[in-house]
Write a protein that holds these residues in place. Structure first.
Motif, mmCIF file in Angstrom:
data_model
loop_
_atom_site.group_PDB
_atom_site.id
_atom_site.type_symbol
_atom_site.label_atom_id
_atom_site.label_comp_id
_atom_site.label_asym_id
_atom_site.label_seq_id
_atom_site.Cartn_x
_atom_site.Cartn_y
_atom_site.Cartn_z
ATOM 1 N N VAL A 13 0.850 -1.161 0.043
ATOM 2 C CA VAL A 13 -0.059 0.079 0.072
ATOM 3 C C VAL A 13 0.929 1.190 0.151
ATOM 4 O O VAL A 13 1.814 1.282 0.721
ATOM 5 N N THR A 14 0.557 2.234 -0.809
ATOM 6 C CA THR A 14 1.068 3.543 -0.756
ATOM 7 C C THR A 14 0.564 4.627 -0.242
ATOM 8 O O THR A 14 -0.763 4.542 -0.452
ATOM 9 N N ILE A 30 -3.223 4.261 -1.903
ATOM 10 C CA ILE A 30 -3.059 3.461 -3.221
ATOM 11 C C ILE A 30 -2.804 1.976 -3.070
ATOM 12 O O ILE A 30 -1.733 1.555 -2.334
ATOM 13 N N ASN A 31 -3.717 1.158 -3.534
ATOM 14 C CA ASN A 31 -3.542 -0.293 -3.415
ATOM 15 C C ASN A 31 -3.943 -0.830 -4.637
ATOM 16 O O ASN A 31 -5.155 -1.067 -4.737
ATOM 17 N N GLY A 32 -2.785 -1.080 -5.383
ATOM 18 C CA GLY A 32 -3.167 -1.699 -6.797
ATOM 19 C C GLY A 32 -3.987 -0.680 -7.676
ATOM 20 O O GLY A 32 -3.727 0.607 -7.852
ATOM 21 N N ALA A 80 -6.942 -0.300 1.638
ATOM 22 C CA ALA A 80 -5.839 -0.505 1.973
ATOM 23 C C ALA A 80 -5.704 -2.086 2.605
ATOM 24 O O ALA A 80 -4.860 -2.494 2.901
ATOM 25 N N GLY A 81 -7.005 -2.358 3.167
ATOM 26 C CA GLY A 81 -7.215 -3.701 4.228
ATOM 27 C C GLY A 81 -7.440 -3.071 5.451
ATOM 28 O O GLY A 81 -6.870 -2.224 6.033
ATOM 29 N N ALA A 82 -7.955 -4.051 6.229
ATOM 30 C CA ALA A 82 -8.265 -3.719 7.557
ATOM 31 C C ALA A 82 -7.220 -3.732 8.723
ATOM 32 O O ALA A 82 -7.155 -2.828 9.598
ATOM 33 N N GLY A 83 -6.092 -4.059 8.294
ATOM 34 C CA GLY A 83 -4.732 -3.879 8.995
ATOM 35 C C GLY A 83 -4.084 -2.753 8.732
ATOM 36 O O GLY A 83 -3.070 -2.350 9.756
ATOM 37 N N PHE A 84 -4.269 -1.893 7.680
ATOM 38 C CA PHE A 84 -3.551 -0.567 7.559
ATOM 39 C C PHE A 84 -3.944 0.361 8.356
ATOM 40 O O PHE A 84 -5.071 0.782 8.717
#
Length: 197
Positions: free
Chosen positions: A29-30, A41-43, A84-88
């Motif tokens: 993730v950026t 940004i994620n993909g 980004a996903g739950a852990g970000f």
């Protein structure tokens, strides 16, 4: 005192211009920031906060709404997690955890220094976090956080009292930002909406 220093460092992050790339449990993730603009940004997924609008993009389709959140500089945690996903964790979320741990009686803190993503960072390991009220609600019970001298979140890993774990670690850092980070992807369809859920 240690956690106060971390809070001070993380508090500086909101004023910085930078691009940080993080390795997460789900990929890469950026996070790009040039106040008042921020992008996650994620993909092919992208979440953009500017002074004018909040935009979320996925697979070439974007929804754009007027953004009160962008003006206040706080990204909506659920929207960030959806991209980004739950852990970000954003620096703002990490700051909240650090501040909360600082006032919990009985929490233990140890510090160290590491180089993460090519940048020197101060790290704190926090254990023994318990809900003073004795609640069974899910909460972070231990975590490790590292912050650069300028205040950029370098890494975070944590575990909740229910056994959930998450971690992110910065793998690249730059004090510049590509202006395209705050634009919808080239060729994307942008739809104006009144709010983004």
């Amino acid at each position: 005192n240690t956690l106060s220093e971390f809070s001070d460092r993380l508090g500086k992050a909101a004023t910085l211009t930078y691009t940080a790339e993080y390795k997460t449990d789900g990929g890469t993730v950026t996070l790009a920031q040039e106040p008042p603009n921020t992008a996650v940004i994620n993909g092919d997924q992208k979440l953009i906060f500017t002074a004018e609008a909040m935009t979320i993009c996925d697979a070439g389709e974007c929804r754009q709404a007027p953004s009160a959140a962008a003006v206040s500089g706080t990204a909506d945690a659920n929207l960030v997690a959806s991209v980004a996903g739950a852990g970000f964790l954003t620096p703002e979320l990490a700051l909240g955890l650090v501040a909360a741990a600082a006032i919990v009686p009985g929490s233990d803190v140890s510090t160290s220094e590491k180089e993460i993503g090519g940048v020197d960072s101060l790290c704190a390991d926090v254990t023994g976090i318990k809900d003073p009220a004795g609640s069974d609600e899910e909460m972070v019970q231990e975590f490790s956080v590292c912050v650069t001298e300028d205040g950029v979140l370098a890494s975070f890993s944590g575990a909740t009292n229910t056994g959930e774990r998450a971690s992110i670690e910065m793998v690249a850092f730059s004090d510049t930002v590509d202006p395209a980070a705050f634009e919808p992807p080239a060729g994307a369809t942008v739809v104006d909406v009144t709010a983004i859920q």
